[in-house]
Design a protein around this motif. Structure first.
Motif, PDB file in Angstrom:
ATOM      1  N   GLY A 582       0.650  -1.389   0.343  1.00 25.64           N
ATOM      2  CA  GLY A 582       0.100  -0.379   0.126  1.00 25.64           C
ATOM      3  C   GLY A 582       0.396   1.270  -0.027  1.00 25.64           C
ATOM      4  O   GLY A 582       0.358   2.055  -0.810  1.00 25.64           O
ATOM      5  N   LEU A 583       2.130   0.726   1.059  1.00 25.67           N
ATOM      6  CA  LEU A 583       2.856   2.343   0.907  1.00 25.67           C
ATOM      7  C   LEU A 583       3.303   2.520  -0.384  1.00 25.67           C
ATOM      8  O   LEU A 583       3.322   3.779  -1.320  1.00 25.67           O
ATOM      9  CB  LEU A 583       3.313   2.342   2.025  1.00 25.67           C
ATOM     10  N   ASN A 584       3.699   1.828  -0.874  1.00 20.42           N
ATOM     11  CA  ASN A 584       4.652   1.371  -2.104  1.00 20.42           C
ATOM     12  C   ASN A 584       3.737   2.339  -3.234  1.00 20.42           C
ATOM     13  O   ASN A 584       4.087   2.949  -4.485  1.00 20.42           O
ATOM     14  CB  ASN A 584       5.537   0.645  -2.924  1.00 20.42           C
ATOM     15  N   ALA A 585       2.382   1.113  -3.310  1.00 21.74           N
ATOM     16  CA  ALA A 585       1.282   1.843  -4.511  1.00 21.74           C
ATOM     17  C   ALA A 585       1.486   3.371  -4.012  1.00 21.74           C
ATOM     18  O   ALA A 585       0.923   4.323  -5.845  1.00 21.74           O
ATOM     19  CB  ALA A 585       0.113   1.613  -4.558  1.00 21.74           C
ATOM     20  N   ALA A 586       0.995   4.066  -2.932  1.00 20.95           N
ATOM     21  CA  ALA A 586       0.634   5.906  -3.000  1.00 20.95           C
ATOM     22  C   ALA A 586       1.680   6.273  -2.887  1.00 20.95           C
ATOM     23  O   ALA A 586       1.451   7.331  -3.555  1.00 20.95           O
ATOM     24  CB  ALA A 586       0.199   5.173  -1.029  1.00 20.95           C
ATOM     25  N   TYR A 587       3.166   6.138  -3.015  1.00 14.90           N
ATOM     26  CA  TYR A 587       4.016   6.358  -3.466  1.00 14.90           C
ATOM     27  C   TYR A 587       4.221   6.775  -4.700  1.00 14.90           C
ATOM     28  O   TYR A 587       4.489   8.042  -5.419  1.00 14.90           O
ATOM     29  CB  TYR A 587       5.910   5.892  -2.969  1.00 14.90           C
TER      30      TYR A 587
END
Length: 677
Positions: A582-587
């Motif tokens: 999730g954090l990778n996709a948001a970034y």
């Protein structure tokens, strides 16, 4: 506070042009006063991002933990309080209206004078019925009666849900249950915490049996009998780790077949008592548990089984009876959690109203605190995250094109739900009285049970929400292949229409990405785009994925929570994958915005720093030691400090943003960083 989202989020690659001009008004979103700038971010990013806030926000006496989630929930709890008090005070609300029904439920729940006068009178007749049971078949009949009447849920779990291998069909399903303590380990292990909690449980049972007429000696004997039964049930249960395997818990039988395996439980005659007819198939999560029950029906005395049913009525009713019962219940809760004082009655009853008739109360909440254009803004952001996830899947260097194609099909099939259901439950047939508190709860329990079993034979209803609108949470359903965001979470620190993109993508963007990633975690990845439990991986890609999950599990296993207690990497695996993906996709989504592509600082922090600090402040908080020890056994989420750092230490961008170098305590070599989704 009105949660009215302006026309703020634009498509990927576009940002509201005013973000830099608003720098001064945005200081509150990443506030240096909440940080501990004496700490190097590469040594302790959790403390660096939130150290002063943590120091200044101890756990309130009425809570077991306190953090960003709790502060936001506190806003919603008070919002709900205003709604239910307003409904209760409105004498002009028409009979049968939403406001009238919500107001009557809350009024009855707050009528402590009547509740105190009644003592345990509301359950006397129920306890008396148990005394009339003559044999073991009568025990099973009465267990079914308690379930269908909304009184208690003894011995095992029964529900109607989707067939995981045919997600368009509902099936009657059986699961393990029958115990009271939070996890089977509390019955089976002799560490000091488990022993202490068992002793508190024994005291709780003895107190309640005494309050309902037993002598102290009789009450102690009854408590011992219940503990013995529940220990046997715990021994028969699968562990939480075993229960995470969707194949291991998928055991389909014909009713005739399963009756042969558990002859003491004749399901052909039992199911109609659970109001289930015309079904020839049943899904069982743990056949071993039911063979264990079958054996116990032969070895446990009728007298002890009657005591066990009596206890199930007592423990279900205790929080809703007069103060001696409520106080005993809290003392037991306190021994487990460390909570200092009882939660105020208005708060407990507001939350109970939400938990019982949540889609009536939810309509009042949505009307005041969530506006229609909020769905539009969230829909746009979800679209941005979906595009980012697609970019990341296509760029994976460890996955074959064949599996990538299937993953993209699943991603594109995600169904987002935002804020509240399109079709509200009406609760037709549910009687709510203004002076009948416990009866209201029973009526609600019976109504919910009947509503559940009437789904059998009908098409799967894909419009349902699994959470009420004020809930500060979100979820992914593998059988529905849906990502769901109740209205309650769409507030700061997750989302604010006046914040810059770095803050919103590090907050609600990461939450959206987290729920998407659940479709590709160690459990969710076993379901296809239609929600069926069916493999879509090549064998080689599956092995590569499992290698990555093993490494992530080892990373979290190394984190210490309390004393010698560590995070359980396998138990928290799904949530840890959700955070990492999730954090990778948001970034990735953030880097496609104007701010994400700039280096312009706000309040001294670069866009990338603000993104990661936004993520970190979501997880700041304090927790009581007793609660922390319990959550490690029962909660599939890692503790906040390790959610803060668990994903960033695997992201090159975090190292660059904060100049994290070899020698820093959180540093991982590039080749050791786990790159999954």
């Amino acid at each position: 506070m009105n949660i009215k989202l302006k026309s703020y989020f634009a498509a990927l690659g576009i940002i509201a042009a005013s973000y830099s001009a608003q720098a001064q008004s945005q200081a509150k979103f990443i506030d240096p006063a909440n940080m501990d700038l004496t700490v190097k971010p590469g040594d302790d990013f959790y403390k660096y991002a939130s150290g002063t806030w943590i120091k200044n926000n101890p756990v309130p006496a009425k809570e077991t933990r306190w953090g960003s989630f709790n502060a936001l929930r506190d806003f919603n709890i008070n919002a709900v309080k205003g709604l239910v008090e307003d409904a209760a005070a409105d004498k002009s609300a028409p009979a049968g209206s939403i406001k009238k029904r919500v107001g009557d439920f809350y009024t009855a729940a707050m009528d402590s004078i009547t509740i105190e006068k009644l003592g345990y009178t509301p359950i006397k007749a129920d306890l008396a019925k148990i005394k009339l049971i003559k044999d073991i078949p009568g025990i099973l009949d009465h267990a079914a009666y308690l379930r269908t009447s909304g009184l208690a849920a003894p011995i095992f779990s029964f529900f109607v849900g989707q067939d995981r291998k045919n997600a368009n069909k509902y099936l009657a399903q059986l699961g393990q249950g029958g115990t009271t303590l939070p996890d089977r380990d509390y019955y089976l292990k002799d560490d000091s915490r488990s022993v202490k909690i068992r002793e508190a449980y024994q005291t709780y049972m003895t107190t309640l049996f005494t309050l309902t007429g037993s002598t102290t000696a009789e009450a102690q004997k009854k408590a011992t009998a219940v503990m013995a039964i529940e220990k046997q049930l715990a021994e028969a249960q699968m562990t939480r780790l075993e229960m995470r395997d969707p194949h291991k818990t998928y055991n389909k039988f014909t009713v005739t077949e399963f009756s042969k395996i558990t002859p003491g439980l004749n399901w052909s005659t039992m199911l109609p008592k659970f109001k289930v007819t015309g079904q020839d198939t049943i899904l069982v999560s743990s056949p071993k548990f039911f063979t264990g029950i079958d054996g116990m029906l032969k070895t446990v005395s009728l007298s002890d089984w009657k005591t066990y049913l009596e206890w199930n009525i007592l423990k279900s009713a205790a929080p809703n009876l007069s103060s001696p019962f409520v106080n005993a219940n809290f003392a037991f809760t306190q021994a487990q959690s460390g909570q200092k004082i009882q939660t105020p009655r208005w708060q407990r009853m507001s939350q109970l109203t939400d938990g019982t008739i949540g889609e009536l109360l939810g309509q009042l909440y949505v009307a005041k605190y969530f506006k229609p254009d909020a769905k539009v803004r969230m829909t746009e952001l979800i679209s941005n995250l979906r595009k980012a996830f697609e970019i990341r899947i296509k760029g994976l260097d460890w996955m074959s094109d064949v599996t990538k194609g299937k993953a993209l099909e699943k991603l594109n099939a995600f169904v987002p739900k935002i804020g509240y259901p399109e079709k509200w439950k009406t609760y037709d047939g549910l009687t709510i009285g203004r002076t009948t508190y416990l009866q209201n709860l029973r009526n609600s329990g019976a109504w919910a049970y009947n509503e559940m079993v009437t789904q059998l034979g009908k098409p799967v209803d894909r419009t349902r929400f699994g959470m009420t609108p004020p809930t500060v949470n979100a979820y992914y359903s593998p059988t529905m292949n849906e990502i769901v965001f109740p209205a309650g979470i769409l507030q700061f620190p997750f989302f604010d229409p006046n914040a810059d993109d770095a803050v919103n993508y590090g907050g609600i963007g990461a939450v959206i990405g987290h729920e998407m990633s659940h479709g590709f975690d160690d459990s969710g990845s076993q379901y296809d785009k239609d929600g069926n439990l069916r493999n879509w991986w090549t064998p080689e890609d599956k092995v590569k994925f499992e290698t990555k999950t093993k490494a992530l599990g080892e990373q979290f296993d190394a984190y210490t929570v309390l004393d010698t207690i560590h995070v359980i990497g396998k138990l928290t695996m799904g949530e840890n994958i959700g955070d990492l993906g999730g954090l990778n996709a948001a970034y990735t989504a953030f880097k496609l915005t104007k701010q994400g592509q700039s280096e312009e600082k706000i309040d001294g922090f670069s866009p990338d720093q603000r993104f990661f600090l936004s993520w970190a402040q979501v997880w700041r908080g304090n927790v009581l030691d007793e609660t922390a020890a319990q959550l490690i056994k029962t909660d599939p989420h890692s503790p906040g400090p390790y959610r803060t750092i668990g994903a960033p230490v695997n992201m090159d961008a975090w190292y660059k943003a904060f100049d994290v170098q070899p020698g820093d305590k959180l540093y991982k070599k590039p080749e050791d960083r786990i790159r999954m989704w």
